[in-house]
Design a protein around this motif. Structure first.
Motif, PDB file in Angstrom:
ATOM      1  N   ALA A 157       0.809  -1.216   0.000  1.00  0.00           N
ATOM      2  CA  ALA A 157       0.000   0.000   0.000  1.00  0.00           C
ATOM      3  C   ALA A 157       0.844   1.268   0.000  1.00  0.00           C
ATOM      4  CB  ALA A 157      -0.924   0.001   1.223  1.00  0.00           C
ATOM      5  N   SER A 158       2.151   1.132   0.169  1.00  0.00           N
ATOM      6  CA  SER A 158       3.035   2.288   0.295  1.00  0.00           C
ATOM      7  C   SER A 158       3.430   2.861  -1.054  1.00  0.00           C
ATOM      8  CB  SER A 158       4.301   1.894   1.063  1.00  0.00           C
ATOM      9  OG  SER A 158       3.979   1.491   2.370  1.00  0.00           O
ATOM     10  N   ASP A 159       3.478   4.191  -1.107  1.00  0.00           N
ATOM     11  CA  ASP A 159       3.969   4.872  -2.306  1.00  0.00           C
ATOM     12  C   ASP A 159       5.491   4.838  -2.358  1.00  0.00           C
ATOM     13  OD1 ASP A 159       1.367   5.627  -3.089  1.00  0.00           O
ATOM     14  OD2 ASP A 159       1.452   7.381  -1.774  1.00  0.00           O
ATOM     15  N   THR A 160       6.126   4.994  -1.201  1.00  0.00           N
ATOM     16  CA  THR A 160       7.582   4.992  -1.085  1.00  0.00           C
ATOM     17  C   THR A 160       7.959   4.119   0.103  1.00  0.00           C
ATOM     18  OG1 THR A 160       7.703   7.247  -1.947  1.00  0.00           O
ATOM     19  CG2 THR A 160       9.637   6.435  -0.757  1.00  0.00           C
ATOM     20  N   ILE A 161       8.991   3.310  -0.075  1.00  0.00           N
ATOM     21  CA  ILE A 161       9.480   2.437   0.992  1.00  0.00           C
ATOM     22  C   ILE A 161      10.919   2.841   1.293  1.00  0.00           C
ATOM     23  CG2 ILE A 161      10.027   0.063   1.634  1.00  0.00           C
ATOM     24  CD1 ILE A 161       7.881  -0.761  -0.525  1.00  0.00           C
ATOM     25  N   LEU A 162      11.162   3.357   2.497  1.00  0.00           N
ATOM     26  CA  LEU A 162      12.527   3.658   2.918  1.00  0.00           C
ATOM     27  C   LEU A 162      13.107   2.384   3.510  1.00  0.00           C
ATOM     28  CD1 LEU A 162      12.173   7.162   4.606  1.00  0.00           C
ATOM     29  CD2 LEU A 162      12.844   6.620   2.264  1.00  0.00           C
ATOM     30  N   PHE A 163      14.184   1.898   2.922  1.00  0.00           N
ATOM     31  CA  PHE A 163      14.816   0.639   3.317  1.00  0.00           C
ATOM     32  C   PHE A 163      16.176   0.972   3.893  1.00  0.00           C
ATOM     33  CE2 PHE A 163      17.075  -3.294   2.809  1.00  0.00           C
ATOM     34  CZ  PHE A 163      16.120  -4.291   2.891  1.00  0.00           C
ATOM     35  N   LEU A 164      16.345   0.778   5.203  1.00  0.00           N
ATOM     36  CA  LEU A 164      17.561   1.161   5.890  1.00  0.00           C
ATOM     37  C   LEU A 164      18.557   0.018   5.956  1.00  0.00           C
ATOM     38  CD1 LEU A 164      15.475   3.302   6.772  1.00  0.00           C
ATOM     39  CD2 LEU A 164      16.683   3.396   8.920  1.00  0.00           C
ATOM     40  N   THR A 165      19.831   0.350   5.771  1.00  0.00           N
ATOM     41  CA  THR A 165      20.907  -0.615   5.913  1.00  0.00           C
ATOM     42  C   THR A 165      22.159   0.124   6.353  1.00  0.00           C
ATOM     43  OG1 THR A 165      22.084  -2.464   4.857  1.00  0.00           O
ATOM     44  CG2 THR A 165      21.673  -0.517   3.494  1.00  0.00           C
ATOM     45  N   GLY A 166      23.139  -0.627   6.772  1.00  0.00           N
ATOM     46  CA  GLY A 166      24.416  -0.054   7.170  1.00  0.00           C
ATOM     47  C   GLY A 166      25.494  -0.419   6.178  1.00  0.00           C
ATOM     48  N   LEU A 167      26.653   0.165   6.370  1.00  0.00           N
ATOM     49  CA  LEU A 167      27.788  -0.103   5.487  1.00  0.00           C
ATOM     50  C   LEU A 167      28.695  -1.172   6.092  1.00  0.00           C
ATOM     51  CD1 LEU A 167      28.828   3.387   4.068  1.00  0.00           C
ATOM     52  CD2 LEU A 167      27.639   1.524   2.924  1.00  0.00           C
ATOM     53  N   THR A 168      28.130  -2.341   6.310  1.00  0.00           N
ATOM     54  CA  THR A 168      28.909  -3.513   6.718  1.00  0.00           C
ATOM     55  C   THR A 168      28.544  -4.638   5.770  1.00  0.00           C
ATOM     56  OG1 THR A 168      27.251  -4.401   8.240  1.00  0.00           O
ATOM     57  CG2 THR A 168      28.846  -2.805   9.160  1.00  0.00           C
ATOM     58  N   VAL A 169      29.425  -5.602   5.676  1.00  0.00           N
ATOM     59  CA  VAL A 169      29.172  -6.732   4.783  1.00  0.00           C
ATOM     60  C   VAL A 169      27.900  -7.466   5.204  1.00  0.00           C
ATOM     61  CG1 VAL A 169      30.068  -8.964   3.995  1.00  0.00           C
ATOM     62  CG2 VAL A 169      31.597  -6.993   4.146  1.00  0.00           C
ATOM     63  N   SER A 170      27.741  -7.728   6.496  1.00  0.00           N
ATOM     64  CA  SER A 170      26.550  -8.460   6.940  1.00  0.00           C
ATOM     65  C   SER A 170      25.270  -7.655   6.712  1.00  0.00           C
ATOM     66  CB  SER A 170      26.676  -8.879   8.407  1.00  0.00           C
ATOM     67  OG  SER A 170      26.775  -7.751   9.244  1.00  0.00           O
ATOM     68  N   ALA A 171      25.305  -6.356   6.964  1.00  0.00           N
ATOM     69  CA  ALA A 171      24.119  -5.521   6.743  1.00  0.00           C
ATOM     70  C   ALA A 171      23.729  -5.519   5.266  1.00  0.00           C
ATOM     71  CB  ALA A 171      24.359  -4.099   7.231  1.00  0.00           C
ATOM     72  N   LEU A 172      24.724  -5.442   4.392  1.00  0.00           N
ATOM     73  CA  LEU A 172      24.423  -5.444   2.955  1.00  0.00           C
ATOM     74  C   LEU A 172      23.915  -6.807   2.486  1.00  0.00           C
ATOM     75  CD1 LEU A 172      27.298  -3.215   1.572  1.00  0.00           C
ATOM     76  CD2 LEU A 172      24.882  -2.618   1.896  1.00  0.00           C
ATOM     77  N   ARG A 173      24.391  -7.879   3.086  1.00  0.00           N
ATOM     78  CA  ARG A 173      23.848  -9.211   2.748  1.00  0.00           C
ATOM     79  C   ARG A 173      22.369  -9.291   3.131  1.00  0.00           C
ATOM     80  NH1 ARG A 173      28.772 -12.905   4.825  1.00  0.00           N
ATOM     81  NH2 ARG A 173      30.051 -12.736   2.966  1.00  0.00           N
ATOM     82  N   TYR A 174      22.049  -8.845   4.338  1.00  0.00           N
ATOM     83  CA  TYR A 174      20.653  -8.848   4.772  1.00  0.00           C
ATOM     84  C   TYR A 174      19.798  -7.946   3.885  1.00  0.00           C
ATOM     85  CZ  TYR A 174      21.737 -11.394   9.060  1.00  0.00           C
ATOM     86  OH  TYR A 174      22.126 -12.349   9.970  1.00  0.00           O
ATOM     87  N   ALA A 175      20.344  -6.802   3.528  1.00  0.00           N
ATOM     88  CA  ALA A 175      19.604  -5.867   2.671  1.00  0.00           C
ATOM     89  C   ALA A 175      19.357  -6.475   1.295  1.00  0.00           C
ATOM     90  CB  ALA A 175      20.358  -4.546   2.550  1.00  0.00           C
ATOM     91  N   ALA A 176      20.378  -7.109   0.730  1.00  0.00           N
ATOM     92  CA  ALA A 176      20.212  -7.747  -0.576  1.00  0.00           C
ATOM     93  C   ALA A 176      19.166  -8.855  -0.500  1.00  0.00           C
ATOM     94  CB  ALA A 176      21.549  -8.300  -1.070  1.00  0.00           C
ATOM     95  N   ALA A 177      19.176  -9.624   0.587  1.00  0.00           N
ATOM     96  CA  ALA A 177      18.166 -10.675   0.769  1.00  0.00           C
ATOM     97  C   ALA A 177      16.774 -10.063   0.906  1.00  0.00           C
ATOM     98  CB  ALA A 177      18.502 -11.526   1.992  1.00  0.00           C
ATOM     99  N   GLY A 178      16.675  -8.950   1.622  1.00  0.00           N
ATOM    100  CA  GLY A 178      15.386  -8.272   1.776  1.00  0.00           C
ATOM    101  C   GLY A 178      14.857  -7.761   0.450  1.00  0.00           C
ATOM    102  N   LEU A 179      15.729  -7.170  -0.353  1.00  0.00           N
ATOM    103  CA  LEU A 179      15.307  -6.688  -1.677  1.00  0.00           C
ATOM    104  C   LEU A 179      14.907  -7.846  -2.582  1.00  0.00           C
ATOM    105  CD1 LEU A 179      17.927  -3.855  -2.242  1.00  0.00           C
ATOM    106  CD2 LEU A 179      15.478  -3.585  -1.807  1.00  0.00           C
ATOM    107  N   ALA A 180      15.622  -8.962  -2.476  1.00  0.00           N
ATOM    108  CA  ALA A 180      15.249 -10.150  -3.257  1.00  0.00           C
ATOM    109  C   ALA A 180      13.866 -10.645  -2.831  1.00  0.00           C
ATOM    110  CB  ALA A 180      16.293 -11.249  -3.088  1.00  0.00           C
ATOM    111  N   ALA A 181      13.588 -10.593  -1.535  1.00  0.00           N
ATOM    112  CA  ALA A 181      12.262 -10.990  -1.042  1.00  0.00           C
ATOM    113  C   ALA A 181      11.186 -10.045  -1.583  1.00  0.00           C
ATOM    114  CB  ALA A 181      12.246 -11.005   0.486  1.00  0.00           C
ATOM    115  N   PHE A 182      11.474  -8.750  -1.619  1.00  0.00           N
ATOM    116  CA  PHE A 182      10.534  -7.789  -2.189  1.00  0.00           C
ATOM    117  C   PHE A 182      10.223  -8.152  -3.639  1.00  0.00           C
ATOM    118  CE2 PHE A 182      11.415  -3.739   0.553  1.00  0.00           C
ATOM    119  CZ  PHE A 182      11.041  -4.429   1.686  1.00  0.00           C
ATOM    120  N   ARG A 183      11.274  -8.436  -4.397  1.00  0.00           N
ATOM    121  CA  ARG A 183      11.075  -8.794  -5.811  1.00  0.00           C
ATOM    122  C   ARG A 183      10.252 -10.069  -5.932  1.00  0.00           C
ATOM    123  NH1 ARG A 183      16.662  -7.331  -5.756  1.00  0.00           N
ATOM    124  NH2 ARG A 183      16.915  -5.249  -6.652  1.00  0.00           N
TER     125      ARG A 183
END
Length: 190
Positions: free
Chosen positions: A124-150
């Motif tokens: 239902a959201s027009d914009t989704i702010l997706f927060l992550t940090g600049l660590t390898v583990s944070a980016l892995r989780y973020a990439a997995a989250g974006l893959a789940a979105f797709r």
């Protein structure tokens, strides 16, 4: 997490200062409300009171459930104590229908799990702010989250990546993050 809630709260206050009484922040987490804590609010009711009464939910009931912050931000907080369970997707849809009729800006602070209520809120959201940090583990989780979105069929063009606490490490750069996630970085917090 606290980073997401901090960003949501600060964004809500900024929007409310431009549109007092027309901006609402809804804490859609069934754990204790960090939003109420950050804003030093003492709510009587929570989002659970709204979703547990779908047949009664209208503009009048909603006005009785919300809390107003000095900035002009209207808040429908999460529960004041831990509550088990998830909010059903159909209840999210009904809640957002009533809320959108009353407010110009609607911010949602969501659970981190992709339960049906969270998915309904994301859809239902027009914009989704997706927060992550600049660590390898944070980016892995973020990439997995974006893959789940797709995988869920969410339009990733609505996703805006926010890098938390840029400059706290030297190993991972913004370029690394952008390459790993495959989407542009929208915003960075110091």
């Amino acid at each position: 997490g606290l980073g997401v809630t901090t960003i949501a709260t600060n964004l809500g206050v900024c929007l409310a200062e431009r549109a007092p009484g027309r901006t609402i922040l809804i804490d859609l987490d069934t754990r204790q409300s960090d939003v109420a804590t950050f804003l030093n609010l003492r709510p009587t009711y929570s989002v659970m009171d709204a979703v547990e009464n779908p047949d009664r939910l209208d503009a009048s009931l909603l006005q009785g459930l919300v809390v107003r912050h000095a900035s002009g931000l209207v808040v429908l907080p999460g529960p004041t104590r831990l509550q088990r369970g998830q909010i059903p997707a159909d209840r999210i849809d009904g809640l957002l229908t009533v809320i959108r009729s009353q407010f110009d800006h609607v911010l949602l602070d969501l659970r981190h799990d992709l339960d049906p209520g969270t998915i309904a809120a994301l859809e239902a959201s027009d914009t989704i702010l997706f927060l992550t940090g600049l660590t390898v583990s944070a980016l892995r989780y973020a990439a997995a989250g974006l893959a789940a979105f797709r995988h869920l069929g969410l339009n990733t063009q609505r996703v805006k990546i926010v890098i938390m606490r840029e400059g706290t490490g030297n190993d991972v750069t913004i370029k690394h993050a952008q390459d790993a996630l495959g989407v542009p970085i929208h915003w960075r917090t110091p």
